[in-house]
Design a protein around this motif. Structure first.
Motif, PDB file in Angstrom:
ATOM      1  N   ASP A  93      19.393  54.961  34.631  1.00  0.00           N
ATOM      2  CA  ASP A  93      18.978  56.679  34.639  1.00  0.00           C
ATOM      3  C   ASP A  93      17.558  56.849  34.482  1.00  0.00           C
ATOM      4  N   ASN A  94      17.096  56.676  35.619  1.00  0.00           N
ATOM      5  CA  ASN A  94      15.493  56.630  35.866  1.00  0.00           C
ATOM      6  C   ASN A  94      14.959  57.936  35.177  1.00  0.00           C
ATOM      7  N   ALA A  95      15.552  58.897  35.178  1.00  0.00           N
ATOM      8  CA  ALA A  95      15.018  60.215  34.346  1.00  0.00           C
ATOM      9  C   ALA A  95      14.827  60.002  33.084  1.00  0.00           C
ATOM     10  N   LYS A  96      15.725  59.467  32.564  1.00  0.00           N
ATOM     11  CA  LYS A  96      15.669  58.710  31.183  1.00  0.00           C
ATOM     12  C   LYS A  96      14.919  57.645  30.755  1.00  0.00           C
ATOM     13  N   ASN A  97      14.485  57.146  31.951  1.00  0.00           N
ATOM     14  CA  ASN A  97      13.725  55.532  31.851  1.00  0.00           C
ATOM     15  C   ASN A  97      14.769  54.613  30.920  1.00  0.00           C
ATOM     16  N   ASP A 137      11.199  52.880  37.262  1.00  0.00           N
ATOM     17  CA  ASP A 137      11.714  53.171  38.710  1.00  0.00           C
ATOM     18  C   ASP A 137      11.474  51.856  39.698  1.00  0.00           C
ATOM     19  N   ASP A 138      10.384  51.342  39.558  1.00  0.00           N
ATOM     20  CA  ASP A 138      10.092  50.112  40.490  1.00  0.00           C
ATOM     21  C   ASP A 138      10.647  48.752  40.044  1.00  0.00           C
ATOM     22  N   TYR A 139      11.244  48.770  39.049  1.00  0.00           N
ATOM     23  CA  TYR A 139      11.662  47.486  38.308  1.00  0.00           C
ATOM     24  C   TYR A 139      13.377  47.310  38.504  1.00  0.00           C
ATOM     25  N   SER A 150      22.291  50.127  25.611  1.00  0.00           N
ATOM     26  CA  SER A 150      20.872  50.982  26.076  1.00  0.00           C
ATOM     27  C   SER A 150      19.822  50.123  26.116  1.00  0.00           C
ATOM     28  N   CYS A 151      19.056  50.030  27.051  1.00  0.00           N
ATOM     29  CA  CYS A 151      17.624  49.555  27.385  1.00  0.00           C
ATOM     30  C   CYS A 151      16.648  50.601  27.736  1.00  0.00           C
ATOM     31  N   ALA A 152      15.920  51.275  26.669  1.00  0.00           N
ATOM     32  CA  ALA A 152      15.034  52.204  26.956  1.00  0.00           C
ATOM     33  C   ALA A 152      13.430  51.518  26.914  1.00  0.00           C
ATOM     34  N   ALA A 153      12.827  52.187  28.054  1.00  0.00           N
ATOM     35  CA  ALA A 153      11.498  51.585  28.376  1.00  0.00           C
ATOM     36  C   ALA A 153      10.455  52.541  27.609  1.00  0.00           C
ATOM     37  N   SER A 154       9.317  51.939  27.415  1.00  0.00           N
ATOM     38  CA  SER A 154       8.229  52.907  26.970  1.00  0.00           C
ATOM     39  C   SER A 154       6.935  52.376  27.358  1.00  0.00           C
ATOM     40  N   CYS A 186      22.572  42.211  36.301  1.00  0.00           N
ATOM     41  CA  CYS A 186      21.241  43.126  36.590  1.00  0.00           C
ATOM     42  C   CYS A 186      21.565  44.314  37.815  1.00  0.00           C
ATOM     43  N   ILE A 187      20.535  44.905  37.768  1.00  0.00           N
ATOM     44  CA  ILE A 187      20.620  46.142  38.607  1.00  0.00           C
ATOM     45  C   ILE A 187      19.170  46.169  39.475  1.00  0.00           C
ATOM     46  N   SER A 188      19.252  46.411  40.584  1.00  0.00           N
ATOM     47  CA  SER A 188      18.022  46.465  41.415  1.00  0.00           C
ATOM     48  C   SER A 188      17.295  47.847  41.181  1.00  0.00           C
ATOM     49  N   SER A 189      16.016  48.084  41.679  1.00  0.00           N
ATOM     50  CA  SER A 189      15.323  49.133  41.552  1.00  0.00           C
ATOM     51  C   SER A 189      15.553  50.113  42.444  1.00  0.00           C
ATOM     52  N   SER A 190      16.230  49.673  43.508  1.00  0.00           N
ATOM     53  CA  SER A 190      16.554  50.566  44.820  1.00  0.00           C
ATOM     54  C   SER A 190      17.826  50.279  45.091  1.00  0.00           C
ATOM     55  N   GLU A 191      18.685  51.505  45.483  1.00  0.00           N
ATOM     56  CA  GLU A 191      20.163  51.338  45.920  1.00  0.00           C
ATOM     57  C   GLU A 191      21.068  50.826  45.211  1.00  0.00           C
TER      58      GLU A 191
END
Length: 126
Positions: free
Chosen positions: A73-77, A30-32, A21-25, A50-55
């Motif tokens: 999971d952008n909801a969990k950042n 969302d944009d990264y 897991s990679c958790a951001a704070s 890697c995974i893009s920010s969109s699609e």
């Protein structure tokens, strides 16, 4: 304070699985685009996925194709790296990193990412 924290590493037998897991704070992912990298003992750091920010466009380095899956999971950042069928040569410290691309559908795991975590160690051994 911008921070990326990796977790989920450990010791696993060959053929086993781990989910990193990679958790951001301090910022929202969302944009990264998020990349996963690894550095094995005595070797240079290499891009794994890697995974893009969109699609949800993804990229996998050849040696992990079909075994690793990146998701977000952008909801969990949080971004995940599911690693299956692990091999001894997957042993390394795994890092996640974040950057923004002008095309949000694009990513490649190159070294020019802006934010980096401190890594989590994965050891594949019997």
């Amino acid at each position: 304070q911008v921070q990326l924290v990796e977790s989920g590493g450990g010791l696993v037998q060959p053929g086993g699985s781990l989910r990193l897991s990679c958790a951001a704070s301090g910022f929202t992912l969302d944009d990264y685009a998020i990349g996963w990298f690894r550095q094995a003992p005595g070797k240079e750091r290499e891009g794994v996925s890697c995974i893009s920010s969109s699609e949800g466009s993804t990229y996998y380095e050849y040696s992990v194709q079909g075994r690793f899956t990146i998701s977000r999971d952008n909801a969990k950042n949080t971004v995940y790296l599911q690693m299956n069928s692990l091999k001894p040569e997957d042993t390394a410290v795994y890092f996640c990193a974040a950057r923004i691309y002008s095309d949000p559908r694009y990513c490649v795991p190159t070294s020019d990412y802006d934010y980096w975590g401190h890594g989590t160690r994965v050891t594949v051994s019997s």
